[in-house]
Design a protein around this motif. Structure first.
Motif, short mmCIF file in Angstrom:
data_model
loop_
_atom_site.label_atom_id
_atom_site.label_comp_id
_atom_site.label_asym_id
_atom_site.label_seq_id
_atom_site.Cartn_x
_atom_site.Cartn_y
_atom_site.Cartn_z
N LYS A 1 59.81 44.25 27.25
CA LYS A 1 58.75 44.25 26.16
C LYS A 1 58.83 43.07 25.28
O LYS A 1 59.93 43.06 24.79
N ILE A 2 57.67 42.42 25.03
CA ILE A 2 57.74 40.91 24.52
C ILE A 2 56.76 41.12 23.18
O ILE A 2 55.49 41.52 23.60
N HIS A 3 57.55 41.05 22.24
CA HIS A 3 56.61 41.02 20.97
C HIS A 3 56.29 39.61 20.50
O HIS A 3 56.80 38.40 20.88
N PHE A 4 54.87 39.45 20.28
CA PHE A 4 54.55 37.89 19.77
C PHE A 4 53.57 37.99 18.83
O PHE A 4 52.63 39.09 18.63
N PRO B 1 63.32 37.46 24.48
CA PRO B 1 63.82 38.87 25.17
C PRO B 1 65.10 38.75 24.40
O PRO B 1 65.98 38.18 24.27
N GLU C 1 54.40 43.93 28.01
CA GLU C 1 55.55 43.79 29.17
C GLU C 1 55.23 42.89 30.17
O GLU C 1 54.44 42.65 30.66
N SER D 1 61.16 41.90 20.41
CA SER D 1 61.15 42.13 21.81
C SER D 1 62.06 43.05 22.14
O SER D 1 63.27 43.20 21.65
N PRO E 1 55.99 33.83 20.38
CA PRO E 1 56.80 35.04 20.96
C PRO E 1 58.13 35.09 20.60
O PRO E 1 58.76 34.43 20.16
N SER E 2 58.61 36.35 20.49
CA SER E 2 59.99 36.55 19.83
C SER E 2 61.07 36.64 21.33
O SER E 2 60.33 37.26 22.28
N GLN F 1 64.47 49.42 25.95
CA GLN F 1 63.52 49.34 27.16
C GLN F 1 63.43 50.75 27.99
O GLN F 1 64.49 51.40 28.05
N MET G 1 52.27 43.59 21.31
CA MET G 1 53.40 43.79 22.26
C MET G 1 52.95 43.76 23.66
O MET G 1 51.70 44.39 23.98
#
Length: 429
Positions: free
Chosen positions: A113-116, A171, A108, A176, A168-169, A27, A106
């Motif tokens: 940061k959120i990966h999905f 956190p 935020e 993420s 989403p992955s 982060q 990606m």
């Protein structure tokens, strides 16, 4: 002078310097919140693969367990065969290819940061669905449901069953970012998911989850954000806290209660460690790939024996193949998320303790609820149990196969359950 083997941190640092995507989610504070949605691609540097192989080869093995079952933990034959396959036969380009074949992004949310993965169906009337994975799973356990859910015509359904899919992955999981402050419990994640769906332009949607995802999805149902039409879960988490108050008259209810008691007395070692000392176990999980694999396989009895069959007996159960199992472990190893993923359990433990101390009941779920009982789950919850927490249960079904990782093990059956559970909500405005 003889060269020393590079450390894992050296390998990752060199990869970042070379322009590859950072595999350790870090982060970075920014002056202003960035609400943009950016495409994301996975790139696994060869140096990371070489380092992994070296570490597997250097494993120090314990002696064989003294029992004929898994009561002392992961059996030596199982983990040694997994390690052999991982180091010598596994296709190290497979995970990268599987993920990059799908649209990844990606963004935020609340400083993380959120990966999905976001796959839109070609059918305009598709219902948006956000699905949340659990531990020791990841988005990997949901990948085989993408096609059945977004393209139902190719899987025995019709266009009326289609979903737009958001995966989403969590956190601290996968790609993420790791939260850098306390408080990322299921409530905060649920609010983040509502923001994510809003950011994607979805004004009406449904949510699903198992394991950790079941808790996040349950909380979403209690928060009832604008646009959430209903939820579906496949783990009755409340059973542990309510086990002394649940009906136990029928044979099915007594069997479920026995399973809950077995879990709390003999099957919850991982839960106790993760919820009390996630940092301690994290040191081992980030340093040893074989240690990470063993820890991830030691979840529940039904799943463990299915995992073991894939390696020792070469007879996978459903979709729990060697490659799919290693893909999931590989994701944790690449991203270095053994400790950060575990911290959700620490947060969960404190939320539960605070709830017990307050004596207050949580707010009710105010959206329709669907529930599917899979026979190999930690405990196969009967309808009478589920209705104690979800009195307005809109959909319930007991299926004949599948376990804790239902979407992963039986993706076709799981997808059919979601179609049935949410069918009545498609016309809701």
């Amino acid at each position: 002078m003889a060269k020393t083997a590079p450390t894992r941190r050296d390998v990752l640092a060199a990869s970042v310097a070379a322009g590859a995507i950072s595999l350790l989610p870090v982060q970075v504070a920014s002056a202003a919140a960035d609400h943009s949605i950016r495409p994301f691609t996975v790139k696994v540097p060869q140096a990371v693969v070489d380092d992994l192989r070296r570490r597997i080869a250097a494993t120090r093995w314990p002696t064989k367990e003294l029992v004929g079952d898994r009561s002392q933990g992961i059996q030596l034959a199982t983990i040694q065969e997994l390690a052999r396959y991982w180091a010598t036969d596994y296709d190290f380009g497979r995970l990268e290819a599987r993920l990059n074949a799908l649209p990844q992004f990606m963004t935020e949310i609340d400083g993380v940061k959120i990966h999905f993965i976001h796959v839109k169906s070609r059918h305009e009337n598709a219902l948006p669905l956000i699905m949340t994975h659990g531990w020791p799973g990841s988005v990997i356990e949901l990948l085989e449901t993408v096609s059945p859910l977004t393209d139902p015509n190719a899987h025995g359904g019709t266009s009326d069953d289609a979903f737009h899919l958001v995966l989403p992955s969590l956190p601290g999981y996968g790609f993420s970012g790791e939260p850098t402050e306390l408080g990322w419990d299921s409530g905060r994640i649920a609010r983040a998911w509502a923001q994510l769906m809003d950011r994607l332009g979805y004004t009406r949607y449904v949510a699903q989850g198992g394991d950790v995802g079941a808790d996040v999805t349950d909380v979403m149902g209690r928060q009832a954000p604008k646009g959430l039409l209903g939820i579906h879960v496949n783990l009755f988490l409340a059973a542990v806290g309510l086990k002394d108050h649940l009906p136990a008259k029928s044979e099915q209810e007594r069997a479920a209660l026995d399973a809950v008691n077995r879990f709390t007395t003999d099957g919850s070692a991982y839960f106790q460690e993760l919820s009390t000392r996630p940092q301690t176990i994290g040191y081992s999980l980030l340093d040893s790939p074989v240690g990470l694999a063993a820890w991830m396989l030691d979840h529940d009895t039904d799943s463990y024996y299915k995992f073991s069959r894939a390696f020792v007996d070469k007879q996978p159960v459903g979709n729990l193949t060697r490659d799919n199992i290693v893909d999931n472990i590989m994701l944790y190893w690449l991203t270095g998320t053994g400790a950060s993923a575990a911290r959700w359990y620490w947060e969960f433990g404190r939320v539960v303790a605070a709830a017990h101390a307050s004596g207050k009941a949580p707010p009710p779920v105010t959206v329709p609820v669907g529930f599917t009982t899979f026979p190999g789950e930690l405990w196969a919850a009967p309808r009478s149990w589920v209705e104690t927490v979800y009195p307005g249960l809109a959909y319930f079904n007991e299926v004949d196969r599948g376990g804790h990782f239902a979407a992963w093990e039986e993706p076709a059956l799981f997808s059919a359950e979601l179609r049935a559970a949410f069918r009545s909500l498609r016309s809701v405005h």
